[in-house]
Design a protein around this motif. Sequence first.
Motif, PDB file in Angstrom:
ATOM      1  N   GLY A  35      36.891  32.491  -0.023  1.00  0.00           N
ATOM      2  CA  GLY A  35      36.683  31.469  -1.061  1.00  0.00           C
ATOM      3  C   GLY A  35      37.152  31.978  -2.408  1.00  0.00           C
ATOM      4  N   LEU A  36      37.747  31.080  -3.192  1.00  0.00           N
ATOM      5  CA  LEU A  36      38.207  31.452  -4.537  1.00  0.00           C
ATOM      6  C   LEU A  36      37.576  30.517  -5.569  1.00  0.00           C
ATOM      7  N   ALA A  37      36.821  31.092  -6.502  1.00  0.00           N
ATOM      8  CA  ALA A  37      36.184  30.289  -7.558  1.00  0.00           C
ATOM      9  C   ALA A  37      36.991  30.401  -8.843  1.00  0.00           C
ATOM     10  N   THR A  38      37.278  29.248  -9.456  1.00  0.00           N
ATOM     11  CA  THR A  38      37.882  29.247 -10.792  1.00  0.00           C
ATOM     12  C   THR A  38      36.834  28.745 -11.770  1.00  0.00           C
ATOM     13  N   VAL A  39      36.780  29.394 -12.926  1.00  0.00           N
ATOM     14  CA  VAL A  39      35.834  28.978 -13.970  1.00  0.00           C
ATOM     15  C   VAL A  39      36.649  28.563 -15.188  1.00  0.00           C
ATOM     16  N   LEU A  40      36.536  27.280 -15.533  1.00  0.00           N
ATOM     17  CA  LEU A  40      37.285  26.744 -16.677  1.00  0.00           C
ATOM     18  C   LEU A  40      36.283  26.338 -17.755  1.00  0.00           C
ATOM     19  N   VAL A  41      36.464  26.879 -18.961  1.00  0.00           N
ATOM     20  CA  VAL A  41      35.574  26.540 -20.077  1.00  0.00           C
ATOM     21  C   VAL A  41      36.369  25.670 -21.055  1.00  0.00           C
ATOM     22  N   GLY A  42      35.883  24.447 -21.276  1.00  0.00           N
ATOM     23  CA  GLY A  42      36.575  23.550 -22.204  1.00  0.00           C
ATOM     24  C   GLY A  42      37.623  22.706 -21.503  1.00  0.00           C
ATOM     25  N   GLU A  43      38.377  21.947 -22.321  1.00  0.00           N
ATOM     26  CA  GLU A  43      39.310  20.971 -21.733  1.00  0.00           C
ATOM     27  C   GLU A  43      40.757  21.214 -22.155  1.00  0.00           C
ATOM     28  N   ASP A  44      41.129  22.470 -22.418  1.00  0.00           N
ATOM     29  CA  ASP A  44      42.517  22.740 -22.783  1.00  0.00           C
ATOM     30  C   ASP A  44      43.432  22.209 -21.668  1.00  0.00           C
ATOM     31  N   GLN A  55      43.618  25.691  -7.487  1.00  0.00           N
ATOM     32  CA  GLN A  55      42.750  25.041  -6.502  1.00  0.00           C
ATOM     33  C   GLN A  55      43.569  24.488  -5.327  1.00  0.00           C
ATOM     34  N   ARG A  56      44.656  23.793  -5.666  1.00  0.00           N
ATOM     35  CA  ARG A  56      45.503  23.190  -4.616  1.00  0.00           C
ATOM     36  C   ARG A  56      46.140  24.279  -3.754  1.00  0.00           C
ATOM     37  N   ALA A  57      46.648  25.340  -4.414  1.00  0.00           N
ATOM     38  CA  ALA A  57      47.309  26.416  -3.670  1.00  0.00           C
ATOM     39  C   ALA A  57      46.320  27.087  -2.710  1.00  0.00           C
ATOM     40  N   SER A  58      45.054  27.230  -3.147  1.00  0.00           N
ATOM     41  CA  SER A  58      44.032  27.831  -2.275  1.00  0.00           C
ATOM     42  C   SER A  58      43.874  26.986  -1.010  1.00  0.00           C
ATOM     43  N   GLU A  59      43.677  25.677  -1.222  1.00  0.00           N
ATOM     44  CA  GLU A  59      43.462  24.775  -0.076  1.00  0.00           C
ATOM     45  C   GLU A  59      44.624  24.852   0.904  1.00  0.00           C
ATOM     46  N   GLU A  60      45.841  24.906   0.363  1.00  0.00           N
ATOM     47  CA  GLU A  60      47.042  24.917   1.218  1.00  0.00           C
ATOM     48  C   GLU A  60      47.082  26.108   2.165  1.00  0.00           C
ATOM     49  N   VAL A  61      46.495  27.251   1.745  1.00  0.00           N
ATOM     50  CA  VAL A  61      46.536  28.430   2.637  1.00  0.00           C
ATOM     51  C   VAL A  61      45.208  28.632   3.384  1.00  0.00           C
ATOM     52  N   GLY A  62      44.272  27.675   3.253  1.00  0.00           N
ATOM     53  CA  GLY A  62      43.014  27.773   4.001  1.00  0.00           C
ATOM     54  C   GLY A  62      41.913  28.530   3.287  1.00  0.00           C
ATOM     55  N   ILE A  63      42.117  28.821   1.971  1.00  0.00           N
ATOM     56  CA  ILE A  63      41.062  29.450   1.164  1.00  0.00           C
ATOM     57  C   ILE A  63      40.229  28.318   0.552  1.00  0.00           C
ATOM     58  N   VAL A  64      38.889  28.443   0.610  1.00  0.00           N
ATOM     59  CA  VAL A  64      38.038  27.375   0.074  1.00  0.00           C
ATOM     60  C   VAL A  64      37.965  27.486  -1.455  1.00  0.00           C
ATOM     61  N   PRO A  65      38.372  26.419  -2.184  1.00  0.00           N
ATOM     62  CA  PRO A  65      38.291  26.491  -3.642  1.00  0.00           C
ATOM     63  C   PRO A  65      36.908  26.085  -4.163  1.00  0.00           C
ATOM     64  N   PHE A  66      36.417  26.805  -5.138  1.00  0.00           N
ATOM     65  CA  PHE A  66      35.172  26.445  -5.849  1.00  0.00           C
ATOM     66  C   PHE A  66      35.581  26.183  -7.299  1.00  0.00           C
ATOM     67  N   ASP A  67      35.340  24.959  -7.760  1.00  0.00           N
ATOM     68  CA  ASP A  67      35.840  24.530  -9.071  1.00  0.00           C
ATOM     69  C   ASP A  67      34.658  24.436 -10.040  1.00  0.00           C
ATOM     70  N   ARG A  68      34.510  25.427 -10.929  1.00  0.00           N
ATOM     71  CA  ARG A  68      33.386  25.415 -11.871  1.00  0.00           C
ATOM     72  C   ARG A  68      33.913  25.098 -13.267  1.00  0.00           C
ATOM     73  N   ARG A  69      33.342  24.078 -13.889  1.00  0.00           N
ATOM     74  CA  ARG A  69      33.785  23.676 -15.238  1.00  0.00           C
ATOM     75  C   ARG A  69      32.603  23.688 -16.186  1.00  0.00           C
ATOM     76  N   LEU A  70      32.818  24.278 -17.350  1.00  0.00           N
ATOM     77  CA  LEU A  70      31.763  24.346 -18.364  1.00  0.00           C
ATOM     78  C   LEU A  70      32.278  23.714 -19.649  1.00  0.00           C
ATOM     79  N   PRO A  71      31.358  23.124 -20.456  1.00  0.00           N
ATOM     80  CA  PRO A  71      31.817  22.452 -21.676  1.00  0.00           C
ATOM     81  C   PRO A  71      32.401  23.438 -22.690  1.00  0.00           C
ATOM     82  N   ALA A  72      33.254  22.907 -23.586  1.00  0.00           N
ATOM     83  CA  ALA A  72      33.949  23.749 -24.573  1.00  0.00           C
ATOM     84  C   ALA A  72      32.975  24.498 -25.473  1.00  0.00           C
ATOM     85  N   ASP A  73      31.749  23.939 -25.666  1.00  0.00           N
ATOM     86  CA  ASP A  73      30.791  24.600 -26.557  1.00  0.00           C
ATOM     87  C   ASP A  73      29.810  25.498 -25.773  1.00  0.00           C
ATOM     88  N   ALA A  74      30.115  25.777 -24.508  1.00  0.00           N
ATOM     89  CA  ALA A  74      29.228  26.654 -23.706  1.00  0.00           C
ATOM     90  C   ALA A  74      29.120  28.021 -24.378  1.00  0.00           C
TER      91      ALA A  74
END
Length: 296
Positions: A35-44, A55-74
């Motif tokens: 599994g591969l987790a990406t952590v994105l802070v804000g909306e750049d 995320q898409r590239a992970s899915e294509e090779v069978g790696i489970v993507p975990f998409d974590r998003r936090l607000p810009a003011d976190a």
Amino acid sequence: MAAKLIDGKAIAARVRAEVADEVAAFTEQHGRPPGLATVLVGEDPASAVYVGGKQRASEEVGIVPFDRRLPADAGAELIAEELQSLNDDPAVSGILLQLPLPAHLDGPSLTALIAPEKDVDGLTPINAGLLALGAPGLRPCTPAGVMVLLDDAGVDLEGAEAVIVGRSNLFGKPMGQLLLAANATVTTCHSRTRDLAAVCSRADVLVAAIGRPRTIGAAHVKPGAVVIDVGINRLSPQEAGNRSGLVGDVDHDAVCELASAITPVPGGVGPMTIAMLLRNTLQAARSQAELAGART
Ligand code: NAP
């Protein structure tokens, strides 16, 4: 004679296909995928596009993507909690904190909170230290991708003069360590280097990671050198003329006349970064599985 183009797109596609096969074998053996987790802070918007691509590239090779998003003011505390929960989650093999972070946050100190065995960007102090010591560890994706390109192009690094322009922690420094480990004679240049053209024109292998469009020209290149252009610069439509708008740090047309081989922009180093991220995630999953097996 025009330089041979090093086709990063094709080489990255091959690496991704290899990773997909190995992920399938891993999943069969261990009963669960990496599994591969990406952590994105804000909306750049640019960062959101990069994270989406990972995320898409992970899915294509069978790696489970975990998409974590936090607000810009976190705050740093919230991000630290998120990273800790991913560190503790056995389904997550690799964690990537998307940089740059909003201005009120410190990227290096937050990156350092990622467990070294899940640090698939290879940027924590532990992995940087392991690289400096020549010990096994997770390597930063873009310089690791350059090593694959050089290998694929059949470049003999043993004793070669390698010059890197750029000394960032993200790219220039780890690139120097990887070339040194391959027995090249390595020089690193930066904005204070006195005579950049003189130093660069000694290089058998010249790697440009400056972040300034077309800084490396014919005066910087020894005839027959291999030139790796890491730069990604977006030009305005007026500056770009009728081209794609993306240019590297190398004046491609001028240098093509002198170099023996060169990476294009786009389609050179860029595609290798995600391919190496997927490979690192698989490597991390394997090491964690081995460690878990040794404990039982
Ligand atoms: P960075 O942190 O801004 O570092 C740039 C380096 O270039 C610094 O060491 C700087 O020297 C040096 N420099 C600036 N102007 C110079 C000049 N006129 N002459 C000589 N050296 C000069 O950038 P980075 O993160 O390493 O990235 C560099 C480039 O690679 C950017 O275009 C980036 O987009 C691209 N990149 C691409 C990928 C990919 O996936 N393909 C990945 C990473 C980076 P000082 O240290 O003295 O300031």
